[in-house]
Design an enzyme around this catalytic site. Structure first.
Site, mmCIF file in Angstrom:
data_model
loop_
_atom_site.group_PDB
_atom_site.id
_atom_site.type_symbol
_atom_site.label_atom_id
_atom_site.label_comp_id
_atom_site.label_asym_id
_atom_site.label_seq_id
_atom_site.Cartn_x
_atom_site.Cartn_y
_atom_site.Cartn_z
ATOM 1 N N GLN A 222 38.138 36.857 93.465
ATOM 2 C CA GLN A 222 39.266 37.020 93.162
ATOM 3 C C GLN A 222 39.785 37.442 94.598
ATOM 4 O OE1 GLN A 222 38.227 38.179 89.104
ATOM 5 N NE2 GLN A 222 40.412 38.481 89.544
ATOM 6 N N ARG A 372 41.035 40.921 82.433
ATOM 7 C CA ARG A 372 42.861 40.563 82.259
ATOM 8 C C ARG A 372 43.476 41.568 81.916
ATOM 9 N NH1 ARG A 372 44.907 34.966 79.233
ATOM 10 N NH2 ARG A 372 46.375 35.036 81.627
ATOM 11 N N CYS A 373 43.326 43.062 82.602
ATOM 12 C CA CYS A 373 44.087 44.496 82.552
ATOM 13 C C CYS A 373 44.006 44.953 83.552
ATOM 14 C CB CYS A 373 43.917 45.003 81.720
ATOM 15 S SG CYS A 373 42.430 46.123 81.467
ATOM 16 N N GLU A 742 48.342 39.445 82.264
ATOM 17 C CA GLU A 742 47.732 40.247 81.326
ATOM 18 C C GLU A 742 48.333 40.903 79.920
ATOM 19 O OE1 GLU A 742 45.161 42.293 84.961
ATOM 20 O OE2 GLU A 742 46.800 42.902 84.249
#
Ligand code: CDP
Length: 788
Positions: A222, A372-373, A742
């Site tokens: 990523q 995802r935060c 998110e």
């Protein structure tokens, strides 16, 4: 707000179809495993069955006898090049391959290099490792007890398993507020280990070209640029200089934070390619991915909330043990070992707060990734939203009314929280009111009352979360010293088409579409005429990558700023073409016209052509710009979710009957993509609330290391999400946009947990840790005499 551009141009606010989908839905994406190079070799990894053990001997004879097996690489081989350990993103150290001992079950022990994947796997199956088991520590509380075995014996001065202590806020003010409070509530909350479980596992192909001395790595990352720099820093001493490293991150099948760290497999593949001069492919299988890649959460929290008699919240106090496994490999900004957990005052106007977090080593794989935060925000939101509900119930006040009373009010923004954050904008009451109207809150409460009289178990849960996304600003945020900005470079071609390259990397979020829409909005060039590229360090401008919902807040802003730089030059070119002064031109997306003479105009395409064919004397040719955007602040998206659950008294099964999600991410670039992000995020929030957990037995055996035990919700378990939004623009983002990727994963678990506790409150239930499995609920129902 009506879109500024036509549907043909497709700027902000248009739900244009995703440009990337034609290749995805035809199965024509290019993922790492799709890349095949001539003469490619394959790696497979031998993993430890023990969670803590000395390695006494590794016998490779049987493996090397298998046809096709070329070599077995061990920690001792890497030690010769000082590559057996590597730094983590939190400046801790992680083994690439062990020399002395293993620290968790499924840890890499050796790697088999072969001419085919099958030969590599056959070889890995017969590498014989002799282990001497050592005492195992899986519980972080026990890890801190005196006399607990010290795990990191590689660190000479380390005498215990404590990694760091971090605290934030005023202890004195908080203690005083608690001593003066009329009502307090206290709760232990465990947020278990979970795994991102993306569809595509991790992998890479490393190709060292011995002639040109250039290393190219196709990898599932990523953050390609940061990886290039880390590789250069770690392997500079064996001749890998940064200009000779190219990282290509092709299509990625879901990252969710799990593809930020460097995993040992990547480094072993690079080492194998450098030694052999051949391309080396390493692709994890599903169980390796679930058992050995970095994990998220694993926070043991004790929270206390204080209020006045009238229900006004006054203070929050939190103590947390963060289980990081055997190394701190979290991807948090350097200055914040517990990430942005101190956004835990949430949407409420709390005057005092104090947070303490202690990082702990255990015999588990590395934990603490930002799944995802935005760096521990899920943990923060879950805590404050559970505590708010607990306090409301304790006071006998409706949880919605309680929230309305304590929300930060719209006129208080920009709002400085007790823990030092400056929230940019918000209208929390607006979002909750919309959610209540959409779901018919008052009617649901009446229905609940009636059902309760009949002995039925129905609950309504609210989560009014505040997220914090878009790191930088670089003065506060860096990873391994790399400042957290991001970038966009735009080139307009003579025929008015464009290419834009970014330092971020989409993993399914639709950047090729939404970034093109930002350019279309600013420049008036149709989104279909704009090619967006990310993920190749040889071509893209340097950036910190995509995680923590930072792409829109940071790289999206860079796209707007770079577009505006293009427009500055375009205005001069248009003035030259129209024989007018630049300041006498009026601009609307895609067109300059002379003030008071609208028929005298030039399109952006005319201007682009002139930039290469008819630019004025003294002006450089071309139409290009680059922006490295350092945001002045983070953005604070928010939302209110309301969930209705019914509980089966016989089985304890929780059924989500309705779920309304109202999100606010400021101005929206593509409403359809935002809705998609929220749908996916909600399912990823449902997952830990009801199903997913990775736990370990007392000797460190992983429970949940396959999809038989790790319950990923499918379409069958997923309810129908009812989504909507409010729009409160960010005042400092050039487009007024905030991140959204998110929000739903962060906000959803608390709404579901709150609904379950709401259904059971009258039975004396005050809290249930997630995942709220049928077994957990059934036990409670049995204890309370509801079921037999
Ligand atoms: O960093 P990441 O792409 O994961 O998260 P994001 O910036 O929140 O964006 C997720 C997707 O939603 C991207 O395609 C964004 O451009 C889109 N989005 C949008 O259309 N409008 C917003 N206000 C925020 C995000």
């Amino acid at each position: 707000m009506a879109p500024k551009t036509s549907p043909e141009v497709g700027g902000m606010g248009h739900s244009i179809r995703r440009k990337e989908d034609p290749r995805f839905i035809r199965g024509k994406g290019t993922y790492v495993d799709d890349v095949v190079l001539p003469g490619m070799l394959y790696l497979d990894i031998v993993r430890s069955p023990f969670a803590h053990a000395k390695i006494k001997k590794i016998d490779i004879a049987k493996a090397t006898a298998i046809p096709g097996v070329l070599a077995v690489i061990t920690g001792k081989d890497l030690e010769k090049y000082n590559l057996h350990w590597m730094p983590t993103l939190m400046s801790d150290t992680q083994m690439v391959l062990p020399v002395e001992k293993v620290m968790y079950q499924a840890q890499e022990v050796a790697a088999v290099l072969a001419t085919s994947r099958y030969a590599a796997a056959d070889g890995a199956a017969v590498v014989e490792v002799e282990y001497e088991p050592l005492p195992v520590v899986v519980d972080p509380k026990k890890a801190l007890e005196p006399g607990a075995p010290v795990l990191r014996t590689d660190k000479k001065d380390k005498k215990d398993n404590h990694i760091w202590h971090w605290e934030w806020g005023s202890k004195a003010d908080t203690d005083r507020a608690f001593s003066e409070a009329d009502v307090t509530v206290k709760q232990d909350i465990y947020i278990p280990r979970i795994h991102v479980a993306s569809i595509e596992t991790c992998g890479c192909i490393a190709h060292f070209d011995k002639v040109n001395e250039k290393l190219t790595v196709w990898m599932t990352t990523q953050a390609p640029h940061a990886i290039r720099t880390v590789f250069a820093l770690v392997a500079g001493h064996v001749g890998l200089a940064e200009h000779k490293i190219r990282i290509i991150s092709p299509d990625i099948g879901g990252g969710f934070g799990g593809k930020v760290p460097v995993y040992p497999g990547y480094v072993i593949a690079v080492a194998a390619s450098v030694l052999t001069g051949k391309p080396v492919k390493w692709i994890e299988d599903r169980m390796e991915n679930l058992q050995a890649d970095s994990f998220a959460r694993d926070y043991h929290i004790t929270a206390e909330l204080a209020a006045k008699k009238d229900g006004t919240l006054t203070a929050l106090r939190i103590k947390t043990l963060a289980d990081h496994g055997y190394t701190d490999a979290a991807a948090n900004p350097s200055k914040f070992p517990a990430g942005l957990f101190h956004v835990c005052t949430g949407s409420y106007d709390l005057k005092a707060a104090h947070v303490e977090v202690d990082g702990v080593y255990t015999n588990k794989p590395p934990g603490g990734i930002a799944y995802r935060c935005s760096f521990r925000v899920t943990e923060a939101v879950h805590t404050i939203e559970r505590m708010a509900d607990l306090m409301a119930h304790q006071l006998g006040v409706d949880p919605a009314e309680f929230r309305m009373k304590n929300f930060i009010k719209p006129e208080q923004f920009p709002y400085k929280s007790a823990l030092g954050w400056e929230y940019d904008s918000g209208n929390y009451a607006g979002a909750l009111r919309k959610a209540m109207d959409t779901i018919g809150y008052a009617e649901l409460r009446r229905e609940q009352e009636e059902k309760r009289k009949r002995g039925e178990l129905m609950g309504i849960g609210i989560s009014s979360f505040t997220e914090i996304v878009g790191a930088g600003p670089s003065k506060h945020f860096d990873i391994l010293g790399l400042k957290m900005f991001d970038s966009c470079e735009i080139r307009i071609h003579p025929t008015g088409k464009a290419i834009a390259r970014f330092g971020t990397k989409s993993q399914g979020q639709g950047h090729e579409t939404t970034y093109a829409q930002i350019l279309a909005e600013e420049l008036g060039i149709p989104a279909k005429d704009i090619q967006v590229e990310e993920g190749d360090t040889d071509t893209a401008p340097y950036g910190l990558g995509t995680y923590a919902s930072r792409s829109t807040p940071v790289a999206g802003a860079a796209a707007a700023i770079a577009s505006r730089k293009i427009l500055d030059k375009a205005r001069k070119l248009a003035a030259h073409l129209l024989e007018a002064a630049p300041e006498d031109l009026v601009y609307e997306p895609g067109k300059f016209s002379v003030k008071g003479a609208p028929d005298r105009s030039k399109t952006i395409q005319d201007v682009a052509f002139a930039a290469y064919t008819n630019h004025p004397q003294g002006m450089e040719a071309g139409l290009e710009a680059v922006s490295y955007y350092d945001p002045p602040n983070l953005t604070y998206p928010f939302g209110s979710y309301i969930c209705v659950v019914d509980i089966d008294k016989g089985t304890g099964e929780v059924k989500v009957r309705r779920f309304v999600a109202i999100d606010d991410c400021g101005n929206i670039i593509n409403p359809m993509i935002v809705q998609g992000q929220v749908h996916g995020g909600l399912t990823m929030g449902l997952a830990p609330a009801l199903y997913e957990e990775i736990s370990y037995d007392e000797i460190g055996n992983i429970q949940g290391g396959s999809f038989i035990d790790y319950l990923l919700p499918t379409a069958v378990e997923t309810p129908k999400w009812e989504t909507g939004h409010t729009v409160t623009p960010s005042p400092h983002h050039p487009l007024g946009a905030k991140g959204v990727g998110e929000s739903a994963t962060v906000g959803a678990p608390a709404a579901i947990a709150n609904a379950v506790v709401d259904a059971l409150w009258h039975l004396g239930v005050r809290h249930l840790d997630i995942p709220i499995t049928p077994q957990k609920v059934w036990r409670v129902l049995r204890e309370k005499g509801v079921t037999e």
